[in-house]
Design a protein around this motif. Structure first.
Motif, short mmCIF file in Angstrom:
data_model
loop_
_atom_site.label_atom_id
_atom_site.label_comp_id
_atom_site.label_asym_id
_atom_site.label_seq_id
_atom_site.Cartn_x
_atom_site.Cartn_y
_atom_site.Cartn_z
N ILE A 190 44.02 47.82 34.85
CA ILE A 190 43.79 47.94 36.30
C ILE A 190 44.67 49.02 36.89
CG2 ILE A 190 44.06 46.76 38.51
CD1 ILE A 190 43.30 44.15 37.06
N PHE A 196 44.11 46.37 44.93
CA PHE A 196 43.59 45.23 44.17
C PHE A 196 43.38 44.05 45.11
CE2 PHE A 196 44.78 41.52 41.37
CZ PHE A 196 43.69 41.58 40.52
N CYS A 198 39.98 39.06 41.51
CA CYS A 198 39.78 39.11 40.07
C CYS A 198 39.04 37.87 39.59
CB CYS A 198 41.12 39.26 39.33
SG CYS A 198 42.26 37.89 39.54
N TYR A 250 38.52 46.02 44.01
CA TYR A 250 39.53 46.79 44.73
C TYR A 250 38.86 47.50 45.90
CZ TYR A 250 37.40 50.42 41.81
OH TYR A 250 36.51 51.24 41.17
#
Length: 251
Positions: free
Chosen positions: A52, A66, A69, A128
């Motif tokens: 990432i 970010f 997830c 993101y």
């Protein structure tokens, strides 16, 4: 309600506050869009977080971008094991400067595949923010199973705990779908805005698929069913939903 949500300004998004391990959902602020990236194959978390960082650096973004997830774990955790795992996971977010005053803005889903199980907790996908001139809003609702968050523990609050008969799974699904609606509404969205919905269960949803899921509009973009369990023992049915404009594969 969306106007009153806290913002994570370094990332360009707002979020629904949740427990320490994740937020209940995120939405890009004006001038930003959320991009979802699925890994070509799940990677153990240490490798995944490095991936990432490299990906974000390559596109000129910092880890503050970010915002969400999707994790895969080997098997459902006990409640104590789940807390221990989450504290380790949150350590990386703290290092990236995402957690401030104990508040975690990053949304998350974490489920346990019945087949092709990872050997260790791994990353399946991440999302993101990027600057954009597009005006279409984007959002992701975090995964929820059939128990409310913020109660200190799941055991006493699981809908129809220990029951897996069709009627019980139906009731669990109703609660989860309602939670998806509550979270979308908090972000300022609804079913007409989704571009993807994911279901995580090893139980048959077909008896109520039309009347409960499709009828609400939860399948307007189809439904991706993962043969997987939620991350805590005794939870049986989980979903997450999203409305994004860009998705791609990394790795």
């Amino acid at each position: 309600m969306s106007n009153s949500l806290p913002q994570f300004l370094p990332g360009g998004y707002r979020f629904i506050p949740g427990p320490f391990q994740y937020s209940a959902g995120v939405a890009a602020e004006p001038g930003f869009t959320i991009v979802r990236a699925r890994l070509a194959r799940p990677l153990p978390l240490v490798q995944a977080f490095a991936t990432i960082e490299r990906h974000l650096a390559a596109i000129g973004r910092t880890p503050s971008a970010f915002c969400q997830c999707e994790l895969r774990s080997p098997a459902p955790f006990t409640e104590e094991g789940f807390v221990a795992f989450n504290r380790d996971y949150v350590g990386t977010l703290e290092r990236w400067g995402l957690i401030r005053d104990g508040v975690n803005p990053v949304a998350r889903s974490n489920v346990c595949p019945e087949f092709d199980k990872p050997a260790v907790p791994s990353l399946y996908a991440f999302s993101y923010t990027e600057p954009t001139r597009e005006t279409t809003p984007t959002f992701i609702v975090a995964g929820s199973a059939e128990a409310p968050e913020g109660k200190g523990h799941y055991e006493s609050h699981i809908v129809r705990r220990g029951e897996t008969a069709p009627a019980a799974i139906h009731e669990k699904a109703q609660w989860v779908l309602g939670e998806m609606e509550r979270r979308m509404a908090a972000l300022g969205f609804g079913w007409p805005d989704i571009t993807g919905a994911q279901l995580y269960t090893v139980h048959d949803p077909y008896p109520f698929l039309a009347a409960e899921i499709a009828h609400r509009g939860a399948m307007r973009a189809g439904l991706t069913w993962h043969w997987a369990r939620p991350p805590v023992v005794d939870l049986e049915f989980e979903m997450d939903v999203r409305g994004v404009r860009q998705e791609h594969t990394v790795g």
